[in-house]
Structure formats: C-alpha cells, structure tokens
Enzyme design. Structure first.
Site, mmCIF file in Angstrom:
data_model
loop_
_atom_site.group_PDB
_atom_site.id
_atom_site.type_symbol
_atom_site.label_atom_id
_atom_site.label_comp_id
_atom_site.label_asym_id
_atom_site.label_seq_id
_atom_site.Cartn_x
_atom_site.Cartn_y
_atom_site.Cartn_z
ATOM 1 C CG LEU A 144 53.422 43.870 41.003
ATOM 2 C CD1 LEU A 144 54.940 43.691 40.921
ATOM 3 C CD2 LEU A 144 52.874 44.408 39.703
ATOM 4 C CG ASP A 145 48.430 38.912 39.045
ATOM 5 O OD1 ASP A 145 47.682 39.503 39.830
ATOM 6 O OD2 ASP A 145 48.160 38.732 37.838
ATOM 7 C CB VAL A 146 51.381 34.854 43.234
ATOM 8 C CG1 VAL A 146 52.468 33.902 43.725
ATOM 9 C CG2 VAL A 146 50.372 35.095 44.344
ATOM 10 C CB THR A 148 53.449 39.737 38.087
ATOM 11 O OG1 THR A 148 52.415 39.130 37.309
ATOM 12 C CG2 THR A 148 53.974 40.954 37.342
ATOM 13 N NE ARG A 248 47.974 35.808 34.939
ATOM 14 C CZ ARG A 248 47.744 35.141 36.061
ATOM 15 N NH1 ARG A 248 47.633 35.795 37.213
ATOM 16 N NH2 ARG A 248 47.614 33.827 36.043
#
Length: 309
Positions: A144-146, A148, A248
């Site tokens: 997952l993104d930082v 998220t 995103r």
C-alpha cells in the site's frame, strides 16, 4: 487445485493424511511406484509448486509413513529485515498467512539504499515474528502507498508465498478500498480503464499514458455531500490491476482527486493525508483453498471525516 483434508503443523513439518488417496493413485495403471504416486498427488491434488517440490525432494523434505505424509514446509529462516518494535494490529493469522493493519505514514518495506531509515511495516512484522518465536522470512504479498491505510498480507513460508503470488498474477486477490474525493461523482462512473506510466517530469508521480501499462479501476458511488466542483463524494473501489498509485492517478484523471492528495491535485487543507483506506481483503487460503475475507474498519481520522460531513 486444493485439498480439503485435515492438517497439523509439527515443528518444521506439515503433517497431512492423504494416504488412501495416494494408494488409489498408485493403483492406476500409469503410476508405477509409491514415490511416483506421492509426487503425482502433491503436484496435481495439493497443487505443490514444481519449484518447491523439486527442492523438497532434493532435501529429503517429503516423508510418507502409512497414511501420514509430512512436508518440511516450515524451515527455520532468517527474518531478512531488522526487527523494530511497533504495536502491530493483527487482523488474521495462521501458520501460512498473516494480515496486519498498515497505518498512515508508514511504508510497507524499507528503502534498500537507506540505512537506519524510517520504521516500516516489514520492520514491525519482523519484530512480531521475533517476539512470538516465528522463524520465518518477512515476505509481503502486496503493498500500500505510504499514506494509505488498510490490511497487508504476508506469507509465512515459501509454499504460501508461491501460492499467493500465483493468485496475485491471476488477479484472484480482491482488495476493496474506500475513498473521499473532491467533486460530485456521477453514479454512471463505473469503470476507469486507462493505462498508467511514469511521469518523466516528476520522479514520484505516475500519469495516464497511451504507452503505459494497462490499469482498470472499478468505481461504486457511496454518498455525495454538496454539489458541483465543491462537493465531496465517498466512493468504493476495486482493482483489476495493481499499478503504482493506480487509484490516485485514475480518480485525479477523471477530475475527482482524493482529499489531501497533493501529489495528484488534492488540497492539503482538505485532509491531512490522501483519504484512502483498504477496507476489505479477500484471498484463497494457500493450503485449503478456502476463501478468507479480512475486513478492516475505517481508521479514526476517516471516521471523524465522515462524521463531520
């Protein structure tokens, strides 16, 4: 391929009892000896990946005694990541899989080029393994993104990793996200099918590009507050692909940037981070093939946002 029988872990060994099935296989004309019957069952009934089967055979990690078959699936492994304690929230765990919650502001894995860098989820999982006597390598299945939040799946042995990676490639691991975006999302917006590539003008950004990789995001409208460009919409999202920053990029390109996502057109004043959370993770158990669904409640900041709206 799957096997629905009972199993038990005994130290480094997985113990299962498929003896009658193997005996039945041996009685088939094309099976010439007991070892071949075992291998046929492992590869075609249990679905043991060929790469792992060859290694287990070479290392004498397959034993059959009567009806009892033992596989050395749990060898003692180095963590591979320096353990650093964090109060980890475990959402699901058994001998094959671990699902943990990733908070906002934390990367899944460390940057290989940065020594003593920020705490990551891999560091925290390594600490959890160390404290609980789990002698497994730290291996995440997805990321997952930082900023998220949501569940991240880990494989606790090579068998689980190979089987779960296979599910990822086949798009059989389902991840459902919830997001808050700027703008009035129409109910007719259902599928975003735009290829995504790197932005040559910005190292971190991705963009919709005709020469990029195929990326498909499915959108389900939840609620809308207000109207027009100043509205805020809650949407649910599922992915057919897992490109970097896919949600995103797609929502921004559609004209509905995530609240707080300053990298893709959102405003910092709207929210302290990108308003994106993985609220459900579904996968098939590597051994039994049972469907495992892990739900993760909205974190406090998103619950507060929802109540304010």
């Amino acid at each position: 391929m799957s096997w629905q029988g009972s199993w038990k872990r005994r130290g480094p060994w997985l113990e299962i009892t498929p003896g009658r099935e193997i005996a039945a296989d041996k009685n088939r004309v094309e099976i010439v000896d007991h070892a071949e019957a075992v291998d046929d069952w492992l590869l075609n009934r249990l679905g043991l990946p060929d790469k792992l089967w060859r290694r287990l055979r070479h290392e004498k990690g397959i034993e059959l005694t009567g009806d009892r078959l033992r596989l050395a699936l749990f060898p003692v492994m180095d963590l591979g990541v320096i353990p650093r304690w964090y109060d980890l929230k475990v959402l699901y765990e058994d001998d094959f899989c671990l699902v943990v919650y990733k908070p906002a502001g934390m990367a899944v894995h460390p940057d290989g080029g940065v020594k003593d860098g920020p705490l990551t989820l891999d560091h925290a999982v390594a600490s959890y393994y160390e404290i609980n006597g789990i002698h497994a390598a730290v291996r995440h299945v997805h990321r997952l993104d930082v900023d998220t939040t949501g569940p991240v799946l880990y494989a606790k042995n090579e068998f689980a990793l190979l089987k779960l990676d296979e599910q990822m490639r086949a798009k059989d691991i389902d991840r459902r996200y919830v997001a808050w975006v700027r703008g009035e999302v129409p109910a007719s917006l259902r599928t975003l099918d735009w290829p995504i590539g790197k932005d040559r003008h910005h190292k971190q950004r991705r963009r919709v590009s005709p020469t990029g990789q195929k990326a498909v995001t499915h959108v389900e409208l939840g609620e809308v507050w207000g109207s027009g460009p100043s509205a805020i919409s809650l949407v649910y999202l599922t992915l057919d692909t897992g490109r970097t920053h896919q949600i995103r990029v797609h929502l921004s390109h559609a004209g509905f940037p995530l609240l707080g996502d300053v990298l893709y057109g959102g405003r910092a004043a709207d929210f302290g981070r990108q308003a994106l959370h993985g609220e459900r993770l579904t996968f098939r158990h590597p051994l039994s093939d049972d469907t495992i669904t892990v739900a993760d409640a909205w974190p406090d900041d998103l619950q507060k946002l929802y109540k304010q709206l």
